[in-house]
Design a protein around this motif. Structure first.
Motif, PDB file in Angstrom:
ATOM      1  N   PHE A 356      46.562  44.930  42.492  1.00 35.72           N
ATOM      2  CA  PHE A 356      46.348  45.928  41.440  1.00 35.72           C
ATOM      3  C   PHE A 356      44.883  46.364  41.429  1.00 35.72           C
ATOM      4  O   PHE A 356      43.978  45.527  41.328  1.00 35.72           O
ATOM      5  N   ILE A 357      44.638  47.676  41.547  1.00 36.35           N
ATOM      6  CA  ILE A 357      43.309  48.259  41.325  1.00 36.35           C
ATOM      7  C   ILE A 357      43.356  48.928  39.953  1.00 36.35           C
ATOM      8  O   ILE A 357      44.078  49.910  39.758  1.00 36.35           O
ATOM      9  N   VAL A 358      42.622  48.375  38.993  1.00 36.83           N
ATOM     10  CA  VAL A 358      42.687  48.835  37.607  1.00 36.83           C
ATOM     11  C   VAL A 358      41.434  49.662  37.306  1.00 36.83           C
ATOM     12  O   VAL A 358      40.306  49.169  37.411  1.00 36.83           O
ATOM     13  N   ILE A 359      41.643  50.932  36.956  1.00 39.11           N
ATOM     14  CA  ILE A 359      40.545  51.842  36.610  1.00 39.11           C
ATOM     15  C   ILE A 359      40.585  52.044  35.097  1.00 39.11           C
ATOM     16  O   ILE A 359      41.456  52.759  34.580  1.00 39.11           O
ATOM     17  N   ASP A 360      39.666  51.404  34.394  1.00 36.18           N
ATOM     18  CA  ASP A 360      39.544  51.677  32.958  1.00 36.18           C
ATOM     19  C   ASP A 360      38.882  53.035  32.748  1.00 36.18           C
ATOM     20  O   ASP A 360      39.380  53.889  32.022  1.00 36.18           O
ATOM     21  N   ARG A 361      37.737  53.221  33.390  1.00 37.98           N
ATOM     22  CA  ARG A 361      37.038  54.512  33.341  1.00 37.98           C
ATOM     23  C   ARG A 361      36.107  54.601  34.544  1.00 37.98           C
ATOM     24  O   ARG A 361      35.330  53.685  34.793  1.00 37.98           O
ATOM     25  N   VAL A 384      49.629  48.139  47.225  1.00 35.39           N
ATOM     26  CA  VAL A 384      48.486  48.301  46.324  1.00 35.39           C
ATOM     27  C   VAL A 384      48.899  49.259  45.214  1.00 35.39           C
ATOM     28  O   VAL A 384      49.301  50.395  45.477  1.00 35.39           O
ATOM     29  N   HIS A 385      48.809  48.805  43.966  1.00 36.77           N
ATOM     30  CA  HIS A 385      49.168  49.602  42.783  1.00 36.77           C
ATOM     31  C   HIS A 385      47.879  49.982  42.049  1.00 36.77           C
ATOM     32  O   HIS A 385      47.094  49.102  41.682  1.00 36.77           O
ATOM     33  N   VAL A 386      47.658  51.290  41.840  1.00 36.45           N
ATOM     34  CA  VAL A 386      46.477  51.781  41.135  1.00 36.45           C
ATOM     35  C   VAL A 386      46.890  52.123  39.703  1.00 36.45           C
ATOM     36  O   VAL A 386      47.900  52.806  39.482  1.00 36.45           O
ATOM     37  N   ILE A 387      46.093  51.634  38.742  1.00 32.28           N
ATOM     38  CA  ILE A 387      46.415  51.821  37.320  1.00 32.28           C
ATOM     39  C   ILE A 387      45.227  52.506  36.645  1.00 32.28           C
ATOM     40  O   ILE A 387      44.081  52.053  36.771  1.00 32.28           O
ATOM     41  N   VAL A 388      45.498  53.608  35.913  1.00 29.58           N
ATOM     42  CA  VAL A 388      44.460  54.311  35.157  1.00 29.58           C
ATOM     43  C   VAL A 388      44.749  54.107  33.675  1.00 29.58           C
ATOM     44  O   VAL A 388      45.794  54.509  33.178  1.00 29.58           O
ATOM     45  N   LYS A 389      43.778  53.477  32.999  1.00 28.21           N
ATOM     46  CA  LYS A 389      43.964  53.211  31.562  1.00 28.21           C
ATOM     47  C   LYS A 389      43.267  54.245  30.681  1.00 28.21           C
ATOM     48  O   LYS A 389      43.794  54.620  29.634  1.00 28.21           O
TER      49      LYS A 389
END
Length: 546
Positions: A356-361, A384-389
Protein backbone atom coordinates in the motif's frame (compact mmCIF):
# COMPACT_ATOMS: atom_id res chain seq x y z
CA UNK A 1 17.59 -38.13 38.92
CA UNK A 2 19.65 -40.88 40.58
CA UNK A 3 21.50 -43.21 38.20
CA UNK A 4 20.55 -46.54 39.97
CA UNK A 5 16.88 -45.67 39.85
CA UNK A 6 17.16 -44.81 36.15
CA UNK A 7 18.91 -48.13 35.37
CA UNK A 8 16.22 -50.05 37.27
CA UNK A 9 13.53 -48.25 35.25
CA UNK A 10 15.30 -49.10 31.98
CA UNK A 11 15.62 -52.79 32.84
CA UNK A 12 12.00 -52.91 33.99
CA UNK A 13 10.81 -51.45 30.66
CA UNK A 14 12.90 -53.96 28.70
CA UNK A 15 11.52 -56.86 30.75
CA UNK A 16 7.95 -55.62 30.22
CA UNK A 17 8.43 -55.46 26.45
CA UNK A 18 10.24 -58.82 26.16
CA UNK A 19 7.92 -60.86 28.46
CA UNK A 20 4.77 -60.70 26.26
CA UNK A 21 6.79 -61.65 23.18
CA UNK A 22 8.38 -64.66 24.91
CA UNK A 23 4.99 -65.77 26.28
CA UNK A 24 3.45 -65.52 22.79
CA UNK A 25 6.21 -67.63 21.23
CA UNK A 26 5.87 -70.29 23.95
CA UNK A 27 2.08 -70.47 23.56
CA UNK A 28 2.27 -70.78 19.74
CA UNK A 29 4.90 -73.57 20.00
CA UNK A 30 2.78 -75.42 22.57
CA UNK A 31 -0.29 -75.24 20.28
CA UNK A 32 1.66 -76.63 17.32
CA UNK A 33 3.12 -79.52 19.36
CA UNK A 34 -0.31 -80.35 20.84
CA UNK A 35 -1.99 -80.41 17.40
CA UNK A 36 0.78 -82.68 16.08
CA UNK A 37 0.40 -85.08 18.99
CA UNK A 38 -3.33 -85.56 18.22
CA UNK A 39 -2.72 -86.67 14.60
CA UNK A 40 -2.85 -90.47 13.95
CA UNK A 41 0.46 -92.17 13.18
CA UNK A 42 0.96 -92.85 9.48
CA UNK A 43 0.75 -96.46 8.38
CA UNK A 44 4.05 -97.76 7.02
CA UNK A 45 3.93 -99.72 3.74
CA UNK A 46 5.66 -102.63 5.50
CA UNK A 47 2.44 -103.26 7.49
CA UNK A 48 0.74 -104.69 4.42
CA UNK A 49 0.55 -108.47 4.64
CA UNK A 50 1.91 -110.85 2.08
CA UNK A 51 -1.56 -112.35 1.43
CA UNK A 52 -2.76 -108.93 0.41
CA UNK A 53 -0.03 -108.70 -2.16
CA UNK A 54 -0.79 -112.20 -3.43
CA UNK A 55 -4.42 -111.28 -3.75
CA UNK A 56 -3.64 -108.71 -6.40
CA UNK A 57 -4.95 -109.96 -9.75
CA UNK A 58 -2.50 -110.77 -12.50
CA UNK A 59 -2.43 -108.82 -15.68
CA UNK A 60 -4.83 -109.96 -18.26
CA UNK A 61 -3.45 -111.59 -21.37
CA UNK A 62 -2.61 -109.14 -24.05
CA UNK A 63 -2.36 -106.12 -21.61
CA UNK A 64 0.69 -104.32 -20.35
CA UNK A 65 1.83 -104.92 -16.80
CA UNK A 66 0.63 -102.28 -14.31
CA UNK A 67 3.03 -99.55 -13.32
CA UNK A 68 5.01 -100.09 -10.17
CA UNK A 69 3.09 -98.70 -7.21
CA UNK A 70 4.20 -97.72 -3.77
CA UNK A 71 3.62 -101.25 -2.46
CA UNK A 72 5.67 -103.03 -5.13
CA UNK A 73 9.27 -103.99 -4.79
CA UNK A 74 11.75 -101.19 -5.20
CA UNK A 75 9.40 -98.57 -3.68
CA UNK A 76 9.89 -99.45 -0.05
CA UNK A 77 12.52 -96.78 0.53
CA UNK A 78 10.38 -94.10 -1.07
CA UNK A 79 7.39 -95.06 1.08
CA UNK A 80 9.57 -94.95 4.17
CA UNK A 81 10.74 -91.45 3.33
CA UNK A 82 7.18 -90.36 2.64
CA UNK A 83 6.03 -91.63 6.03
CA UNK A 84 8.49 -89.29 7.80
CA UNK A 85 6.92 -86.26 6.10
CA UNK A 86 10.34 -84.94 4.89
CA UNK A 87 12.19 -85.65 1.63
CA UNK A 88 15.90 -86.43 1.53
CA UNK A 89 16.71 -82.75 1.14
CA UNK A 90 14.89 -81.85 4.38
CA UNK A 91 12.01 -79.80 2.82
CA UNK A 92 8.39 -81.03 2.83
CA UNK A 93 7.08 -82.51 -0.41
CA UNK A 94 3.74 -83.72 -1.66
CA UNK A 95 3.27 -87.40 -2.50
CA UNK A 96 4.68 -88.50 -5.81
CA UNK A 97 2.13 -91.28 -6.20
CA UNK A 98 -0.45 -90.65 -8.91
CA UNK A 99 -2.79 -93.44 -10.06
CA UNK A 100 -2.16 -94.51 -13.64
CA UNK A 101 -4.68 -93.08 -16.02
CA UNK A 102 -3.92 -95.63 -18.75
CA UNK A 103 -4.80 -98.78 -16.72
CA UNK A 104 -8.04 -100.59 -17.25
CA UNK A 105 -10.70 -100.60 -14.55
CA UNK A 106 -9.39 -103.84 -13.07
CA UNK A 107 -5.95 -102.22 -12.23
CA UNK A 108 -7.54 -99.26 -10.48
CA UNK A 109 -9.60 -101.65 -8.46
CA UNK A 110 -6.40 -103.21 -7.11
CA UNK A 111 -5.79 -100.24 -4.77
CA UNK A 112 -6.78 -101.36 -1.29
CA UNK A 113 -8.40 -99.09 1.40
CA UNK A 114 -5.23 -99.35 3.52
CA UNK A 115 -3.17 -97.92 0.67
CA UNK A 116 -5.58 -95.02 0.19
CA UNK A 117 -5.54 -94.28 3.93
CA UNK A 118 -1.74 -94.40 3.91
CA UNK A 119 -1.52 -91.94 1.00
CA UNK A 120 -3.96 -89.62 2.66
CA UNK A 121 -2.10 -89.67 5.97
CA UNK A 122 1.19 -89.17 4.16
CA UNK A 123 -0.10 -86.06 2.37
CA UNK A 124 -1.65 -84.64 5.57
CA UNK A 125 1.60 -85.26 7.43
CA UNK A 126 3.60 -83.43 4.75
CA UNK A 127 1.17 -80.47 4.77
CA UNK A 128 1.35 -80.36 8.58
CA UNK A 129 5.19 -80.38 8.45
CA UNK A 130 5.15 -77.48 5.95
CA UNK A 131 2.73 -75.42 8.06
CA UNK A 132 4.79 -76.16 11.18
CA UNK A 133 7.96 -74.96 9.41
CA UNK A 134 6.21 -71.72 8.32
CA UNK A 135 4.93 -71.06 11.85
CA UNK A 136 8.36 -71.74 13.36
CA UNK A 137 9.97 -69.40 10.78
CA UNK A 138 7.40 -66.68 11.53
CA UNK A 139 7.88 -67.05 15.30
CA UNK A 140 11.67 -66.93 14.88
CA UNK A 141 11.38 -63.73 12.80
CA UNK A 142 9.07 -62.13 15.39
CA UNK A 143 11.51 -63.12 18.10
CA UNK A 144 14.40 -61.44 16.22
CA UNK A 145 12.30 -58.28 15.65
CA UNK A 146 11.42 -58.12 19.37
CA UNK A 147 15.09 -58.60 20.26
CA UNK A 148 16.04 -55.73 17.88
CA UNK A 149 13.32 -53.48 19.36
CA UNK A 150 14.50 -54.36 22.87
CA UNK A 151 18.11 -53.51 21.94
CA UNK A 152 17.00 -50.22 20.35
CA UNK A 153 14.96 -49.30 23.44
CA UNK A 154 17.92 -50.17 25.67
CA UNK A 155 20.20 -47.92 23.60
CA UNK A 156 17.66 -45.05 23.72
CA UNK A 157 17.35 -45.46 27.50
CA UNK A 158 21.15 -45.47 27.82
CA UNK A 159 21.48 -42.26 25.77
CA UNK A 160 18.68 -40.61 27.78
CA UNK A 161 20.40 -41.64 31.01
CA UNK A 162 23.71 -40.21 29.76
CA UNK A 163 21.96 -36.96 28.83
CA UNK A 164 20.32 -36.70 32.28
CA UNK A 165 23.65 -37.42 33.99
CA UNK A 166 25.36 -34.69 31.92
CA UNK A 167 22.58 -32.22 32.84
CA UNK A 168 22.98 -33.18 36.50
CA UNK A 169 26.76 -32.64 36.29
CA UNK A 170 26.21 -29.26 34.61
CA UNK A 171 23.73 -28.15 37.30
CA UNK A 172 26.14 -29.36 40.00
CA UNK A 173 28.99 -27.40 38.40
CA UNK A 174 26.85 -24.24 38.29
CA UNK A 175 25.90 -24.61 41.96
CA UNK A 176 29.51 -25.27 42.96
CA UNK A 177 30.61 -22.20 41.00
CA UNK A 178 28.09 -20.00 42.81
CA UNK A 179 29.10 -21.57 46.12
CA UNK A 180 32.82 -20.96 45.48
CA UNK A 181 32.08 -17.34 44.52
CA UNK A 182 30.14 -16.83 47.75
CA UNK A 183 32.93 -18.43 49.79
CA UNK A 184 35.47 -16.16 48.08
CA UNK A 185 33.43 -13.09 49.04
CA UNK A 186 33.16 -14.28 52.65
CA UNK A 187 36.88 -15.06 52.79
CA UNK A 188 37.74 -11.61 51.41
CA UNK A 189 35.54 -9.99 54.06
CA UNK A 190 37.15 -12.21 56.70
CA UNK A 191 40.63 -11.21 55.55
CA UNK A 192 39.72 -7.53 55.73
CA UNK A 193 38.31 -7.95 59.25
CA UNK A 194 41.42 -9.94 60.24
CA UNK A 195 43.62 -7.15 58.91
CA UNK A 196 41.68 -4.58 60.93
CA UNK A 197 41.94 -6.75 64.04
CA UNK A 198 45.66 -7.27 63.48
CA UNK A 199 46.14 -3.50 63.22
CA UNK A 200 44.27 -2.91 66.48
CA UNK A 201 46.20 -5.66 68.21
CA UNK A 202 49.50 -4.23 66.95
CA UNK A 203 48.54 -0.80 68.30
CA UNK A 204 47.60 -2.39 71.62
CA UNK A 205 50.89 -4.31 71.82
CA UNK A 206 52.86 -1.18 71.00
CA UNK A 207 51.08 0.76 73.72
CA UNK A 208 51.57 -2.06 76.24
CA UNK A 209 55.23 -2.37 75.31
CA UNK A 210 55.65 1.34 75.82
CA UNK A 211 53.91 1.16 79.18
CA UNK A 212 55.99 -1.84 80.23
CA UNK A 213 59.07 0.04 79.16
CA UNK A 214 58.01 3.02 81.25
CA UNK A 215 57.28 0.68 84.15
CA UNK A 216 60.68 -0.93 83.89
CA UNK A 217 62.28 2.49 83.71
CA UNK A 218 60.46 3.59 86.83
CA UNK A 219 61.41 0.42 88.61
CA UNK A 220 65.04 0.94 87.70
CA UNK A 221 64.93 4.54 88.86
CA UNK A 222 63.33 3.46 92.10
CA UNK A 223 65.99 0.87 92.76
CA UNK A 224 68.79 3.37 92.03
CA UNK A 225 67.30 5.97 94.26
CA UNK A 226 66.12 3.58 96.91
CA UNK A 227 68.75 4.61 99.36
CA UNK A 228 68.18 8.24 98.66
CA UNK A 229 64.46 7.93 99.05
CA UNK A 230 64.36 5.85 102.18
CA UNK A 231 64.07 9.01 104.14
CA UNK A 232 61.17 9.88 102.02
CA UNK A 233 59.21 6.64 102.49
CA UNK A 234 56.02 8.47 102.97
CA UNK A 235 56.48 10.36 99.73
CA UNK A 236 57.50 7.18 98.02
CA UNK A 237 54.39 5.44 99.33
CA UNK A 238 52.34 8.18 97.82
CA UNK A 239 54.28 7.84 94.62
CA UNK A 240 53.74 4.11 94.65
CA UNK A 241 50.06 4.64 95.14
CA UNK A 242 50.13 7.03 92.23
CA UNK A 243 51.95 4.47 90.12
CA UNK A 244 49.47 1.80 91.15
CA UNK A 245 46.66 4.13 90.31
CA UNK A 246 48.24 4.79 86.91
CA UNK A 247 48.62 1.08 86.34
CA UNK A 248 44.99 0.55 87.21
CA UNK A 249 44.10 3.31 84.78
CA UNK A 250 46.23 1.63 82.14
CA UNK A 251 44.44 -1.65 82.82
CA UNK A 252 41.15 0.15 82.48
CA UNK A 253 42.32 1.75 79.23
CA UNK A 254 43.34 -1.70 77.96
CA UNK A 255 39.93 -3.12 78.82
CA UNK A 256 38.28 -0.08 77.27
CA UNK A 257 40.31 -0.56 74.08
CA UNK A 258 39.28 -4.21 73.95
CA UNK A 259 35.65 -3.21 74.46
CA UNK A 260 35.99 -0.65 71.68
CA UNK A 261 37.54 -3.31 69.45
CA UNK A 262 34.59 -5.62 70.10
CA UNK A 263 32.27 -2.71 69.36
CA UNK A 264 34.08 -2.03 66.09
CA UNK A 265 33.74 -5.67 65.14
CA UNK A 266 30.02 -5.57 65.87
CA UNK A 267 29.73 -2.32 63.89
CA UNK A 268 31.52 -3.87 60.91
CA UNK A 269 29.23 -6.89 61.05
CA UNK A 270 26.17 -4.63 61.20
CA UNK A 271 27.49 -2.62 58.26
CA UNK A 272 28.04 -5.81 56.27
CA UNK A 273 24.48 -6.94 57.01
CA UNK A 274 23.21 -3.48 56.04
CA UNK A 275 25.17 -3.59 52.77
CA UNK A 276 23.69 -7.03 51.95
CA UNK A 277 20.25 -5.69 52.72
CA UNK A 278 20.81 -2.65 50.47
CA UNK A 279 22.03 -4.90 47.68
CA UNK A 280 18.94 -7.07 48.02
CA UNK A 281 16.72 -3.99 47.93
CA UNK A 282 18.63 -2.69 44.91
CA UNK A 283 18.11 -5.97 43.05
CA UNK A 284 14.42 -5.90 43.96
CA UNK A 285 14.08 -2.34 42.68
CA UNK A 286 15.88 -3.22 39.45
CA UNK A 287 13.55 -6.19 38.94
CA UNK A 288 10.49 -4.01 39.56
CA UNK A 289 11.77 -1.36 37.14
CA UNK A 290 12.39 -3.98 34.47
CA UNK A 291 8.89 -5.39 34.97
CA UNK A 292 7.39 -1.90 34.75
CA UNK A 293 9.37 -1.19 31.58
CA UNK A 294 8.22 -4.45 29.98
CA UNK A 295 4.61 -3.83 31.02
CA UNK A 296 4.77 -0.31 29.57
CA UNK A 297 6.26 -1.65 26.34
CA UNK A 298 3.59 -4.36 26.17
CA UNK A 299 0.84 -1.80 26.76
CA UNK A 300 2.23 0.42 24.00
CA UNK A 301 1.73 -2.41 21.48
CA UNK A 302 -1.55 -3.68 20.03
CA UNK A 303 -0.20 -7.24 20.48
CA UNK A 304 -1.97 -8.66 17.45
CA UNK A 305 -1.08 -9.44 13.87
CA UNK A 306 -2.30 -7.24 10.98
CA UNK A 307 -5.05 -8.67 8.79
CA UNK A 308 -3.04 -9.91 5.78
CA UNK A 309 -5.53 -10.35 2.91
CA UNK A 310 -4.76 -11.10 -0.72
CA UNK A 311 -7.91 -9.17 -1.62
CA UNK A 312 -7.81 -6.17 0.74
CA UNK A 313 -11.01 -4.52 -0.59
CA UNK A 314 -14.13 -6.40 0.44
CA UNK A 315 -17.70 -5.21 0.97
CA UNK A 316 -16.69 -1.54 0.67
CA UNK A 317 -13.94 -1.84 3.32
CA UNK A 318 -10.23 -1.44 2.47
CA UNK A 319 -7.91 -3.26 4.91
CA UNK A 320 -4.38 -1.79 5.06
CA UNK A 321 -1.55 -3.77 6.73
CA UNK A 322 1.96 -2.89 7.88
CA UNK A 323 3.13 -3.40 4.27
CA UNK A 324 2.47 0.33 4.02
CA UNK A 325 4.53 3.14 2.44
CA UNK A 326 3.72 6.73 3.36
CA UNK A 327 4.07 9.26 0.48
CA UNK A 328 3.39 12.74 1.86
CA UNK A 329 4.82 16.16 1.12
CA UNK A 330 6.90 17.13 -1.91
CA UNK A 331 8.52 14.38 -3.99
CA UNK A 332 12.18 15.32 -4.09
CA UNK A 333 15.63 13.75 -4.00
CA UNK A 334 15.66 10.67 -1.75
CA UNK A 335 11.89 10.00 -1.85
CA UNK A 336 12.19 7.50 -4.71
CA UNK A 337 14.84 5.55 -2.77
CA UNK A 338 12.54 5.54 0.26
CA UNK A 339 9.56 4.16 -1.72
CA UNK A 340 11.33 1.73 -4.08
CA UNK A 341 13.47 0.19 -1.32
CA UNK A 342 10.32 -0.66 0.60
CA UNK A 343 8.59 -2.07 -2.48
CA UNK A 344 11.60 -4.35 -3.02
CA UNK A 345 11.68 -5.34 0.66
CA UNK A 346 7.97 -6.23 0.81
CA UNK A 347 8.30 -8.20 -2.46
CA UNK A 348 11.16 -10.20 -0.96
CA UNK A 349 9.01 -11.01 2.07
CA UNK A 350 5.96 -12.00 0.02
CA UNK A 351 5.20 -11.56 -3.67
CA UNK A 352 1.50 -12.32 -3.14
CA UNK A 353 0.34 -9.99 -0.36
CA UNK A 354 -0.50 -6.42 -1.47
CA UNK A 355 1.66 -3.33 -0.86
CA UNK A 356 0.00 0.00 0.00
CA UNK A 357 1.28 3.48 -0.98
CA UNK A 358 -0.78 5.88 1.14
CA UNK A 359 -0.92 9.55 0.05
CA UNK A 360 -2.41 11.74 2.76
CA UNK A 361 -1.38 14.94 0.97
CA UNK A 362 1.24 15.51 -1.71
CA UNK A 363 1.64 18.48 -4.10
CA UNK A 364 3.83 16.43 -6.48
CA UNK A 365 7.48 17.14 -7.19
CA UNK A 366 10.46 15.78 -9.13
CA UNK A 367 9.57 13.99 -12.38
CA UNK A 368 12.67 11.77 -12.14
CA UNK A 369 11.82 10.64 -8.61
CA UNK A 370 8.16 10.12 -9.53
CA UNK A 371 9.05 8.17 -12.68
CA UNK A 372 11.21 5.76 -10.62
CA UNK A 373 8.25 5.17 -8.28
CA UNK A 374 5.94 4.42 -11.27
CA UNK A 375 8.44 1.93 -12.74
CA UNK A 376 8.89 0.21 -9.36
CA UNK A 377 5.10 -0.17 -9.11
CA UNK A 378 4.95 -1.69 -12.60
CA UNK A 379 7.83 -4.13 -11.90
CA UNK A 380 6.47 -5.26 -8.52
CA UNK A 381 5.26 -8.88 -8.43
CA UNK A 382 3.16 -8.07 -5.37
CA UNK A 383 0.18 -5.89 -6.28
CA UNK A 384 0.69 -2.21 -5.36
CA UNK A 385 -2.43 -0.33 -4.15
CA UNK A 386 -2.29 3.50 -4.10
CA UNK A 387 -4.62 5.26 -1.64
CA UNK A 388 -5.43 9.01 -1.64
CA UNK A 389 -6.93 10.28 1.60
CA UNK A 390 -6.73 14.09 1.23
CA UNK A 391 -5.20 15.26 -2.07
CA UNK A 392 -2.69 14.20 -4.69
CA UNK A 393 -1.54 16.76 -7.23
CA UNK A 394 0.82 16.88 -10.21
CA UNK A 395 3.38 14.03 -10.00
CA UNK A 396 1.46 12.44 -7.10
CA UNK A 397 -1.70 12.46 -9.27
CA UNK A 398 0.21 10.76 -12.11
CA UNK A 399 1.38 8.04 -9.69
CA UNK A 400 -2.22 7.52 -8.56
CA UNK A 401 -3.70 7.38 -12.07
CA UNK A 402 -1.04 5.01 -13.45
CA UNK A 403 -1.42 2.55 -10.55
CA UNK A 404 -3.16 -0.74 -11.41
CA UNK A 405 -5.10 -0.57 -8.13
CA UNK A 406 -6.05 2.84 -6.69
CA UNK A 407 -8.54 4.11 -4.12
CA UNK A 408 -9.70 7.52 -2.88
CA UNK A 409 -12.10 8.93 -0.34
CA UNK A 410 -15.12 10.58 -2.00
CA UNK A 411 -13.94 14.04 -0.84
CA UNK A 412 -10.25 13.51 -1.64
CA UNK A 413 -8.97 15.88 -4.36
CA UNK A 414 -6.90 14.76 -7.35
CA UNK A 415 -5.37 17.46 -9.57
CA UNK A 416 -3.77 17.22 -13.01
CA UNK A 417 -2.10 20.13 -14.79
CA UNK A 418 0.69 20.94 -17.19
CA UNK A 419 4.26 20.87 -16.00
CA UNK A 420 5.56 24.29 -14.90
CA UNK A 421 9.25 25.06 -14.52
CA UNK A 422 11.68 27.81 -13.60
CA UNK A 423 14.36 28.28 -16.25
CA UNK A 424 17.32 30.54 -16.80
CA UNK A 425 20.05 30.95 -19.39
CA UNK A 426 20.35 32.29 -22.94
CA UNK A 427 17.70 31.81 -25.61
CA UNK A 428 19.23 28.58 -26.86
CA UNK A 429 19.51 27.16 -23.36
CA UNK A 430 15.92 28.16 -22.58
CA UNK A 431 14.72 26.39 -25.75
CA UNK A 432 16.67 23.27 -24.84
CA UNK A 433 15.22 23.27 -21.31
CA UNK A 434 11.72 23.78 -22.72
CA UNK A 435 12.19 20.83 -25.09
CA UNK A 436 13.24 18.66 -22.15
CA UNK A 437 10.17 19.77 -20.18
CA UNK A 438 7.88 18.98 -23.16
CA UNK A 439 9.42 15.53 -23.53
CA UNK A 440 8.99 14.76 -19.81
CA UNK A 441 5.36 15.97 -20.03
CA UNK A 442 4.74 13.73 -23.05
CA UNK A 443 6.28 10.66 -21.42
CA UNK A 444 4.30 11.01 -18.16
CA UNK A 445 1.03 12.68 -19.22
CA UNK A 446 0.47 10.65 -22.38
CA UNK A 447 -0.21 7.35 -20.46
CA UNK A 448 -2.70 9.29 -18.31
CA UNK A 449 -4.54 10.68 -21.35
CA UNK A 450 -4.64 7.24 -23.01
CA UNK A 451 -6.17 5.73 -19.87
CA UNK A 452 -8.86 8.47 -20.04
CA UNK A 453 -9.51 7.65 -23.73
CA UNK A 454 -8.23 10.91 -25.27
CA UNK A 455 -5.09 12.29 -26.88
CA UNK A 456 -2.49 14.31 -25.02
CA UNK A 457 -3.57 17.53 -26.79
CA UNK A 458 -7.24 16.88 -25.89
CA UNK A 459 -6.19 16.19 -22.30
CA UNK A 460 -4.25 19.48 -22.14
CA UNK A 461 -7.06 21.45 -23.76
CA UNK A 462 -9.61 19.99 -21.32
CA UNK A 463 -7.41 21.14 -18.40
CA UNK A 464 -7.77 24.75 -19.43
CA UNK A 465 -11.48 24.39 -20.13
CA UNK A 466 -11.96 23.67 -16.43
CA UNK A 467 -9.59 26.30 -15.08
CA UNK A 468 -7.75 29.26 -16.61
CA UNK A 469 -4.57 28.14 -14.83
CA UNK A 470 -4.88 24.68 -16.32
CA UNK A 471 -5.29 23.16 -12.85
CA UNK A 472 -7.92 20.47 -13.34
CA UNK A 473 -8.94 19.19 -9.92
CA UNK A 474 -11.77 16.81 -9.14
CA UNK A 475 -13.15 15.16 -6.00
CA UNK A 476 -12.64 11.44 -5.68
CA UNK A 477 -16.16 10.37 -6.67
CA UNK A 478 -15.84 12.43 -9.90
CA UNK A 479 -12.24 11.29 -10.50
CA UNK A 480 -13.50 7.67 -10.74
CA UNK A 481 -15.55 8.53 -13.81
CA UNK A 482 -12.47 10.09 -15.42
CA UNK A 483 -10.39 6.95 -14.60
CA UNK A 484 -7.98 8.99 -12.49
CA UNK A 485 -8.66 6.53 -9.67
CA UNK A 486 -10.22 3.06 -9.79
CA UNK A 487 -12.34 2.76 -6.66
CA UNK A 488 -14.08 5.00 -4.13
CA UNK A 489 -13.71 3.77 -0.57
CA UNK A 490 -15.67 4.95 2.47
CA UNK A 491 -13.89 2.95 5.17
CA UNK A 492 -10.17 2.25 5.50
CA UNK A 493 -8.94 0.02 8.33
CA UNK A 494 -5.28 0.55 9.24
CA UNK A 495 -4.54 -2.87 10.83
CA UNK A 496 -0.79 -2.27 10.58
CA UNK A 497 -0.82 0.49 13.22
CA UNK A 498 0.25 -1.67 16.18
CA UNK A 499 2.34 0.80 18.25
CA UNK A 500 1.05 3.65 20.39
CA UNK A 501 1.27 6.73 18.09
CA UNK A 502 2.48 8.82 21.05
CA UNK A 503 5.54 6.57 21.43
CA UNK A 504 6.13 5.31 17.90
CA UNK A 505 8.75 6.94 15.73
CA UNK A 506 7.17 8.81 12.85
CA UNK A 507 8.14 7.11 9.60
CA UNK A 508 8.01 8.95 6.32
CA UNK A 509 9.99 9.92 3.24
CA UNK A 510 13.09 12.10 3.68
CA UNK A 511 11.43 15.32 2.50
CA UNK A 512 11.25 17.47 5.63
CA UNK A 513 11.93 21.13 4.74
CA UNK A 514 12.51 24.05 7.06
CA UNK A 515 9.73 26.61 6.81
CA UNK A 516 10.82 30.26 6.53
CA UNK A 517 9.16 33.69 6.36
CA UNK A 518 10.13 36.22 3.68
CA UNK A 519 10.31 40.02 4.02
CA UNK A 520 6.60 40.28 3.13
CA UNK A 521 5.60 37.93 5.93
CA UNK A 522 4.82 35.04 3.54
CA UNK A 523 5.76 31.56 4.64
CA UNK A 524 7.73 29.38 2.24
CA UNK A 525 10.15 26.48 1.96
CA UNK A 526 13.13 26.13 -0.32
CA UNK A 527 13.12 23.05 -2.54
CA UNK A 528 16.49 21.29 -2.95
CA UNK A 529 18.51 21.66 -6.11
CA UNK A 530 17.41 19.34 -8.93
CA UNK A 531 19.69 16.89 -10.68
CA UNK A 532 20.52 17.55 -14.34
CA UNK A 533 17.58 16.98 -16.75
CA UNK A 534 15.14 16.85 -13.81
CA UNK A 535 12.07 19.10 -13.41
CA UNK A 536 9.58 19.87 -10.66
CA UNK A 537 5.97 18.89 -11.51
CA UNK A 538 4.34 20.37 -8.43
CA UNK A 539 1.12 22.17 -7.56
CA UNK A 540 2.26 25.53 -6.17
CA UNK A 541 -0.48 28.19 -6.53
CA UNK A 542 0.72 30.41 -3.64
CA UNK A 543 4.45 30.04 -4.36
CA UNK A 544 4.97 28.23 -1.06
CA UNK A 545 7.56 25.99 -2.68
CA UNK A 546 10.45 28.08 -3.99
Amino acid sequence: MNSPKTLSLVFFCIACLAAPAADGIAQETKKVLTSRATLPAPVEPADLSEPARAAEPAAMPGMAAPAAGPFQEGSTTQSSKASTGLPSGGAPKTSSFVPSQGLPLSSAAQESPEKKALDKLTVENQIFQAELAKQLHKLTKEKEELRAQTDLLSEKMRLELAKLENEQKLDTAKIEGKYRLKIAEVEAEHKRMSADNALLEEQFRTRMAKLRQEKEQLKTDNEVKDEQLRAKDQANDVRRKDIDMEMREMDLKTKRLKTEEDGLRNTVEKLRIEVDKLRTEDDTLKTELEMRSKKAEWKSQANKEPDYLKNPFDKGILTVTDRRISLNGPIMTGVADYVTDRIDYYNNKSSELPIFIVIDRSPGGSVMEGYRIVKAMEASKAPVHVIVKSYAASMAAVITTLAKESYAYPNAVILHHQMSTMQWGNMTQLKEQLDIAKEWYRRLADPVSKKMGMTLDEFTKTMYSHNSDGDWEEFGDKAVTLKWVNTIVHEIRETGTLTDPEKAEKAGPPNKLEEKVDEKGQRYVSLPRLDPFDLYWIYNPDKYYR
